[in-house]
Design an enzyme around this catalytic site. Structure first.
Site, mmCIF file in Angstrom:
data_model
loop_
_atom_site.group_PDB
_atom_site.id
_atom_site.type_symbol
_atom_site.label_atom_id
_atom_site.label_comp_id
_atom_site.label_asym_id
_atom_site.label_seq_id
_atom_site.Cartn_x
_atom_site.Cartn_y
_atom_site.Cartn_z
ATOM 1 N N HIS A 8 37.260 -65.329 2.735
ATOM 2 C CA HIS A 8 36.904 -65.848 4.056
ATOM 3 C C HIS A 8 36.359 -64.749 4.964
ATOM 4 C CE1 HIS A 8 36.927 -69.108 6.954
ATOM 5 N NE2 HIS A 8 37.437 -68.282 7.853
ATOM 6 N N TYR B 281 34.975 -64.252 14.508
ATOM 7 C CA TYR B 281 33.989 -64.128 13.438
ATOM 8 C C TYR B 281 32.875 -63.118 13.713
ATOM 9 C CZ TYR B 281 36.208 -68.067 11.208
ATOM 10 O OH TYR B 281 37.122 -68.879 10.593
ATOM 11 N N ARG C 70 32.650 -64.635 5.575
ATOM 12 C CA ARG C 70 32.080 -65.470 6.638
ATOM 13 C C ARG C 70 31.887 -64.639 7.912
ATOM 14 N NH1 ARG C 70 31.410 -70.764 8.737
ATOM 15 N NH2 ARG C 70 32.696 -71.287 10.541
ATOM 16 N N HIS D 45 30.564 -73.740 14.551
ATOM 17 C CA HIS D 45 31.555 -73.519 15.615
ATOM 18 C C HIS D 45 31.185 -74.307 16.866
ATOM 19 C CE1 HIS D 45 32.635 -69.934 13.179
ATOM 20 N NE2 HIS D 45 33.833 -70.233 13.637
ATOM 21 N N LYS E 109 35.038 -78.366 8.034
ATOM 22 C CA LYS E 109 36.429 -78.265 8.518
ATOM 23 C C LYS E 109 36.584 -78.822 9.921
ATOM 24 C CE LYS E 109 39.885 -74.735 9.662
ATOM 25 N NZ LYS E 109 40.163 -73.279 9.696
ATOM 26 N N ARG F 98 31.848 -71.688 4.415
ATOM 27 C CA ARG F 98 33.213 -71.516 3.942
ATOM 28 C C ARG F 98 33.262 -71.739 2.431
ATOM 29 N NH1 ARG F 98 33.338 -74.734 8.560
ATOM 30 N NH2 ARG F 98 34.502 -73.861 10.337
#
Length: 334
Positions: free
Chosen positions: A286, A321, A289, A311, A224, A201
């Site tokens: 983003h 994603y 990603r 994840h 995150k 990120r």
């Protein structure tokens, strides 16, 4: 028990009761006594499980903003959402009257103004405010956000760089293979290429320091999705990722320095500026990603991929994603 002390012409009141320790300063002793009396009454009501009679949802938001949000990662964004909500009609509703009807009215009004994805982010914050009020402060009996219908989310983004979009943006940012990325805008270009190689990120790239890199592994110290059981992650670096890092300007001996030396907010702002100059619409930083995840999926199994990207929910990984070209997938079937 409340105590009062005169300091520099003002009165300082302090209330220590039921594990609470609060102080406020007032112009007169009478104002200080009135504040202390009201606070003690509220604390007594909390102990009895009574909802404060005169408190509004706005008062609840104010308390959360003062006591909870500042201690949370991402609390600055919560404070912005709370400040905006305090200007709306729902903030005037007494807590004793607050129910799912008020939440539904707020939801419908917001959906007329912003995308459902924005409403969902606000919803998450406000729901946590109410959960805190129920569990910790006893200012609510139930959380009305758990009863009201959540807005439907936007379809998962599938945007990836197309054609020569990335080259045009890199050119607009001043990034070139001919010379090292010395300017901040050029380093944003380098960060974009690094994001495609690592699936990191923008905030993680901005925080990456030289001391976080060991051999061909970059340590993401703060992610995150971190919690007490998951603190950071290790990201393997491709040969191209190492090459991008090797081109960055670096001060000898300053291992604690940030590799790209650009704050996350500046990365986003400069990317937007470069994108506008390149006449590219809709491609966010983003989105890189997603591009990285789709590329890495061709090389890694799904569990390893999840470790790399950070994840913990494979459904999010696949839905949001991973955006494969089905034409390429069809060719792999033959």
């Amino acid at each position: 028990m409340a105590t009062f002390e005169k300091r520099s012409g003002a009165w300082r009141a302090r209330v220590r009761k039921s594990g609470v320790d609060r102080t406020e300063t007032f112009r007169t002793k009478a104002e200080a006594q009135a504040w202390a009396t009201q606070l003690e009454a509220e604390l007594a009501s909390e102990r009895r499980g009574e909802i404060p009679e005169h408190k509004t949802f706005g008062d609840l938001l104010e308390r959360y903003a003062a006591e909870v949000a500042p201690n949370k990662r991402g609390g600055d964004k919560e404070l912005l959402r709370i400040a905006a909500t305090r200007q709306r009609d729902i903030a005037k509703v007494k807590l004793r009257d607050l129910d799912e009807r008020h939440v539904s009215k707020w939801r419908d009004d917001r959906l007329k103004e912003v995308l459902s994805s924005s409403v969902l982010r606000e919803w998450t914050t406000l729901s946590h405010v109410c959960t805190t009020a129920v569990r910790d402060w006893r200012w609510l009996k139930t959380n009305p956000f758990l009863v009201a219908r959540r807005p439907a989310g936007q379809p998962a983004r599938k945007r990836r760089p197309e054609g020569n979009e990335l080259d045009r943006i890199l050119h607009a940012l001043g990034y070139s293979e001919e010379s090292p990325p010395m300017t901040k805008t050029a380093r944003v270009g380098a960060a974009a290429l690094f994001a495609i190689e690592t699936a990191m990120r923008e905030s993680e790239i901005a925080r990456l320091r030289w001391c976080d890199i060991t051999g061909r592994v970059a340590r993401v110290v703060q992610s995150k999705t971190d919690d007490e059981a998951h603190q950071g992650r290790d990201v393997p670096l491709s040969s191209e990722a190492l090459r991008i890092l090797s081109r960055l300007p670096r001060r000898d001996g300053d291992e604690a320095a940030a590799c790209f030396d650009v704050p996350a907010k500046s990365i986003d702002a400069l990317w937007r500026k470069g994108k506008a100059m390149a006449l590219v619409d809709g491609l966010t930083f983003h989105d890189l990603r997603r591009e990285a995840t789709t590329r890495l999926a061709k090389k890694l199994d799904v569990l390893t991929l999840a470790k790399v990207t950070g994840h913990r929910d494979l459904r999010v990984l696949s839905r949001v994603y991973y955006a494969p070209d089905m034409g390429e997938v069809a060719e792999r079937l033959d």
